[in-house]
Write a protein that holds these residues in place. Sequence first.
Motif, mmCIF file in Angstrom:
data_model
loop_
_atom_site.group_PDB
_atom_site.id
_atom_site.type_symbol
_atom_site.label_atom_id
_atom_site.label_comp_id
_atom_site.label_asym_id
_atom_site.label_seq_id
_atom_site.Cartn_x
_atom_site.Cartn_y
_atom_site.Cartn_z
ATOM 1 N N PHE A 1 14.316 -6.414 6.039
ATOM 2 C CA PHE A 1 14.030 -6.359 6.707
ATOM 3 C C PHE A 1 13.231 -5.511 7.658
ATOM 4 C CE2 PHE A 1 18.232 -6.313 8.459
ATOM 5 C CZ PHE A 1 18.393 -4.831 9.564
ATOM 6 N N GLY A 2 12.378 -4.145 8.138
ATOM 7 C CA GLY A 2 11.995 -2.656 8.370
ATOM 8 C C GLY A 2 10.367 -3.592 7.569
ATOM 9 N N PRO A 3 9.384 -3.365 8.610
ATOM 10 C CA PRO A 3 7.786 -3.226 8.051
ATOM 11 C C PRO A 3 7.761 -2.961 6.807
ATOM 12 C CG PRO A 3 8.305 -2.411 11.038
ATOM 13 C CD PRO A 3 9.295 -2.674 9.700
ATOM 14 N N LYS A 4 6.746 -3.455 5.753
ATOM 15 C CA LYS A 4 6.726 -3.086 4.128
ATOM 16 C C LYS A 4 5.101 -1.734 4.280
ATOM 17 C CE LYS A 4 9.189 -6.950 1.785
ATOM 18 N NZ LYS A 4 10.041 -6.381 3.293
ATOM 19 N N VAL A 5 5.660 -0.422 3.630
ATOM 20 C CA VAL A 5 4.756 0.053 3.922
ATOM 21 C C VAL A 5 4.007 0.747 2.234
ATOM 22 C CG1 VAL A 5 4.006 2.215 3.744
ATOM 23 C CG2 VAL A 5 5.653 1.220 5.574
ATOM 24 N N GLY A 6 2.735 0.170 1.967
ATOM 25 C CA GLY A 6 2.416 -0.049 1.121
ATOM 26 C C GLY A 6 1.970 1.641 0.360
ATOM 27 N N ILE A 7 2.160 2.053 -0.756
ATOM 28 C CA ILE A 7 2.470 3.381 -1.282
ATOM 29 C C ILE A 7 1.683 2.617 -2.628
ATOM 30 C CG2 ILE A 7 4.571 3.461 -0.835
ATOM 31 C CD1 ILE A 7 6.098 3.098 -2.952
ATOM 32 N N GLY A 8 1.263 4.572 -3.041
ATOM 33 C CA GLY A 8 0.543 3.755 -4.745
ATOM 34 C C GLY A 8 -0.792 4.554 -4.193
ATOM 35 N N PRO A 9 -1.530 4.988 -5.067
ATOM 36 C CA PRO A 9 -2.546 6.075 -5.321
ATOM 37 C C PRO A 9 -3.858 4.765 -4.727
ATOM 38 C CG PRO A 9 -2.221 5.400 -7.142
ATOM 39 C CD PRO A 9 -1.149 5.155 -6.291
ATOM 40 N N SER B 1 -3.140 2.152 -2.120
ATOM 41 C CA SER B 1 -2.267 1.086 -1.118
ATOM 42 C C SER B 1 -2.637 1.588 -0.175
ATOM 43 C CB SER B 1 -1.441 1.832 -1.385
ATOM 44 O OG SER B 1 -0.649 1.147 -2.928
ATOM 45 N N GLN B 2 -2.558 0.659 0.632
ATOM 46 C CA GLN B 2 -2.801 1.284 2.573
ATOM 47 C C GLN B 2 -2.359 1.212 2.998
ATOM 48 O OE1 GLN B 2 -6.986 -0.255 4.059
ATOM 49 N NE2 GLN B 2 -5.318 -0.843 5.278
ATOM 50 N N LEU B 3 -1.622 2.503 3.858
ATOM 51 C CA LEU B 3 -0.144 2.475 5.081
ATOM 52 C C LEU B 3 0.113 1.078 5.092
ATOM 53 C CD1 LEU B 3 0.408 6.270 5.331
ATOM 54 C CD2 LEU B 3 1.692 5.241 3.687
ATOM 55 N N LEU B 4 -0.444 0.891 6.016
ATOM 56 C CA LEU B 4 -0.655 -0.061 6.580
ATOM 57 C C LEU B 4 -1.623 -1.128 6.829
ATOM 58 C CD1 LEU B 4 0.948 1.214 9.777
ATOM 59 C CD2 LEU B 4 2.360 0.214 7.907
ATOM 60 N N PRO B 5 -1.440 -2.092 7.453
ATOM 61 C CA PRO B 5 -3.390 -3.035 7.431
ATOM 62 C C PRO B 5 -4.000 -2.678 8.703
ATOM 63 C CG PRO B 5 -0.908 -4.447 8.952
ATOM 64 C CD PRO B 5 -0.716 -2.927 7.956
ATOM 65 N N LEU B 6 -4.770 -2.624 8.156
ATOM 66 C CA LEU B 6 -5.602 -2.762 9.229
ATOM 67 C C LEU B 6 -6.103 -3.499 10.629
ATOM 68 C CD1 LEU B 6 -9.090 -2.022 7.399
ATOM 69 C CD2 LEU B 6 -7.336 -0.570 8.235
ATOM 70 N N GLY B 7 -5.200 -4.408 11.074
ATOM 71 C CA GLY B 7 -5.167 -5.438 11.654
ATOM 72 C C GLY B 7 -3.429 -6.073 11.687
ATOM 73 N N ALA B 8 -3.420 -6.578 13.597
ATOM 74 C CA ALA B 8 -1.393 -6.856 13.281
ATOM 75 C C ALA B 8 -2.231 -8.377 12.612
ATOM 76 C CB ALA B 8 -1.490 -7.306 15.096
ATOM 77 N N ARG C 1 -2.979 -3.809 1.334
ATOM 78 C CA ARG C 1 -1.732 -2.659 1.562
ATOM 79 C C ARG C 1 -1.187 -2.210 0.135
ATOM 80 N NH1 ARG C 1 2.688 -4.356 4.497
ATOM 81 N NH2 ARG C 1 2.569 -6.501 3.865
ATOM 82 N N GLY C 2 -1.485 -2.827 -0.894
ATOM 83 C CA GLY C 2 -1.575 -2.350 -2.372
ATOM 84 C C GLY C 2 -0.610 -3.820 -3.381
ATOM 85 N N THR C 3 0.014 -3.208 -3.855
ATOM 86 C CA THR C 3 0.648 -4.396 -4.717
ATOM 87 C C THR C 3 2.397 -3.828 -4.736
ATOM 88 O OG1 THR C 3 0.153 -3.525 -6.725
ATOM 89 C CG2 THR C 3 -1.161 -5.192 -6.619
ATOM 90 N N ARG C 4 2.880 -2.188 -4.261
ATOM 91 C CA ARG C 4 3.528 -1.362 -4.602
ATOM 92 C C ARG C 4 3.825 -1.341 -3.125
ATOM 93 N NH1 ARG C 4 1.497 0.176 -9.466
ATOM 94 N NH2 ARG C 4 2.333 0.163 -10.758
ATOM 95 N N PHE C 5 5.395 -1.712 -2.239
ATOM 96 C CA PHE C 5 5.730 -1.541 -0.896
ATOM 97 C C PHE C 5 6.982 0.342 -1.026
ATOM 98 C CE2 PHE C 5 3.483 -5.266 -1.342
ATOM 99 C CZ PHE C 5 2.284 -4.990 -0.324
ATOM 100 N N LEU C 6 6.703 -0.072 -0.005
ATOM 101 C CA LEU C 6 8.690 0.663 0.625
ATOM 102 C C LEU C 6 9.067 0.269 0.997
ATOM 103 C CD1 LEU C 6 11.003 3.165 0.476
ATOM 104 C CD2 LEU C 6 8.994 4.548 2.397
#
Length: 747
Positions: A128-136, A138-145, A421-426
């Motif tokens: 249930f935690g916030p998902k973080v984008g990973i990969g070359p 990917s953007q870690l977090l969105p630019l806005g809520a 954030r891309g297609t891969r997530f932590l």
Amino acid sequence: MAAAFRCWAVVLALLLATWTTTAAADDPCTHEIPVGRAKVGLVLGGGGARGAAHIGVIRLLQEMHIPIDYVAGTSMGSLVGAFYATGMTAEQLEATVTAIDFDTLFKDSTARADQPYLRKLDANLGLFGPKVGIGPKSQLLPLGAIHGQKIYFLFESLTSARVQDTSFDDLPIPYRAVATDIVDGEAVVIGQGNLAVAMRASMSVPGAFDPVPYGQHLLVDGGLADNVPIDVVRKMGADAVIAIDVGTPLEPRENLNSLVSVTAQLTGLLVVRNAKAQIATLTDRDVLITPALGDEITSSSFDLVSKAIPIGYKGALEKREQLARLSVDPAVYAQHRRYVETCVSGPPVVQFVKIDNRTRFSDTVIRDRLHIPLGVPLDTAALDKQIQDIYGLGFLDLVRYQYIEENGQTGVWIHAVQDSRGTRFLEWGLDVFSDGDDTIANLRLAVLNTALDDYGSQLRTLLQLGETPAFLMEMHKALGPGLQWYFNPSVFAERRDLETFDGSGHVLNDYKVDQFGGQLNIMREIGQDAAITAGFRRFSGHASVNIGDPSLHDYSYNGAEWVFDAAFDGLDDRYFPSYGGQGHVEYIVSSKELGADQAYQQLISQLLGAYTIGRNTLIGGVRYDMTVGNDAPIYALFRGGGLFNLSGLEPNRVNGSNYGELFASYRVSLQESGGFFPAYAGVSAEFGNAGAQKKDPFSNGIMNGSVYFGYRSPIGPLYWGVGFAEDGQRVYFLRVGNVFNTTTIGR
């Protein structure tokens, strides 16, 4: 004679009405301004919810027969201004704005009840935690809520039902929206393109909303550069300006006592400074209206927009004498309104559909969810559901539509944009239970790949660290663009404690169990709320005595099971449900022929429902698990204990080949409107037990209950309180994680 006269009078009236209507309908859309009167520009300043006061001002301008020839707006002013520019009257503006559910509008997420069943399965793992984008890429977090998924649809559906012009000079009232380029801080005046995009760009408060790409610009809220755009309507051709300033005043020194207040003041300084510079350009021909909105109606008080409207009307009344100079004869005003209304085109007939697909899905997946009839006007209610179905597939930033003209035909253009954030997530989740004496804590970390193919098939690799270390790799391979059939293989491994208790609740034996295995499933989704699954599970384990009778020996086991499951999930929230239901029936057949040490059959069933009135929620459920021959092996015993699973007992305190429980809870929200992290207080009552015989769970049932405090915390759903059992047992608990259904990884 009199009767004949009345008859002819009626005929003449009908002919006159027909001629008048036809003449009006045949009038071309024009912005001709009669010679001899000033060209009036209306400036609607930014101010968030305070901007609803603009509607009250417009109502008085309408009553005073003041024609508006140009309109420019910033932020909330751009919204009201755009609606007004489509030809809406003050009455239509008020009905439109007050009907908007702003709480829902500012939430991008698809309601859980409307998500595909596959997305709902994620909650089984407690990630249930916030998902973080990973990969070359990917953007870690969105630019806005807020991406603005629902905002775009609302703006498009309201404006495009009246006009489809791409040049804002051709609108019923020529219009401009003002935004700020976040790159250089300069004001960007939007006078062409898609009206909904212009509105969305002008209101993009940095941090709260994603910036909007527009040509070479990256746009945010226009208030940072030009909050009261008087210069814009002058450039459009206005001789006289009516400017409405609804900006939030700066805070006095005594209120600047926190990081939040100081940071907010910095933004306020920018807005107030540019507004003052614009207001200083007003002349004697112009009118400035500053409604007395006070401190009660803030920029975020969207629940008070209906109160802001009459305040705007009152503020305009105070300038009635100045405004009167711009008033015209009723006949001249009526002609002006006729020109405006002839420019309102209404919804067009859809002649083609075009898809702009920038997602991980193939065009076929997107098109499979669109059913837009050609040759008739667009059914926006039906399209809303279809767009939500696409957006509900998950990990998309935006799905929106607009009208376009190509080769003399009008079509609908669907834009679908992949998650920034891309297609891969932590992913992560936390599972904690503490009863004061012992604490069990597990941290789950997972990597989710949502783009194994162009059907959006996904692979998740999960590692659990803590008291119960575990590993899971699971794939959901879609078997077609309809995304109804899935091939679902998985492998798992875990280490866990298996305890047995005496009648007083003391631990008799504690086994350390290492288990690993795999499962192959075929799943068929039925609508968005249900699925049936059939599969085969094979696993092996080794149990060693950690605490207990030294004469007990370690033992190993093998399991091989056919698994059949039918489930539905219509809950609005897995962790704090307010409405809907959830249930499943699972049938397990263990077979020696397939490699199991012991043959047995089990039936697992559960039903849960929730209903809310105001701030009060009732939750009820029943669970009954049985072993057909009452001879389940130790690793397949059913267990009870823990919050809402016989709350007065420690987790896994009771176990047996059969388990049953009746559950009821009453919960009250401690906040009127939820807030960012809503809190609750509640009580529960449970009756049930585990036993060797099928009748034991209820014939030997134990009353349990709890008093709890619940909180949707930043680290996950949190429950704290005390549980009671009928024999006087009491457990003080702190629980973070799933409470309705158990988070499981292996068998």
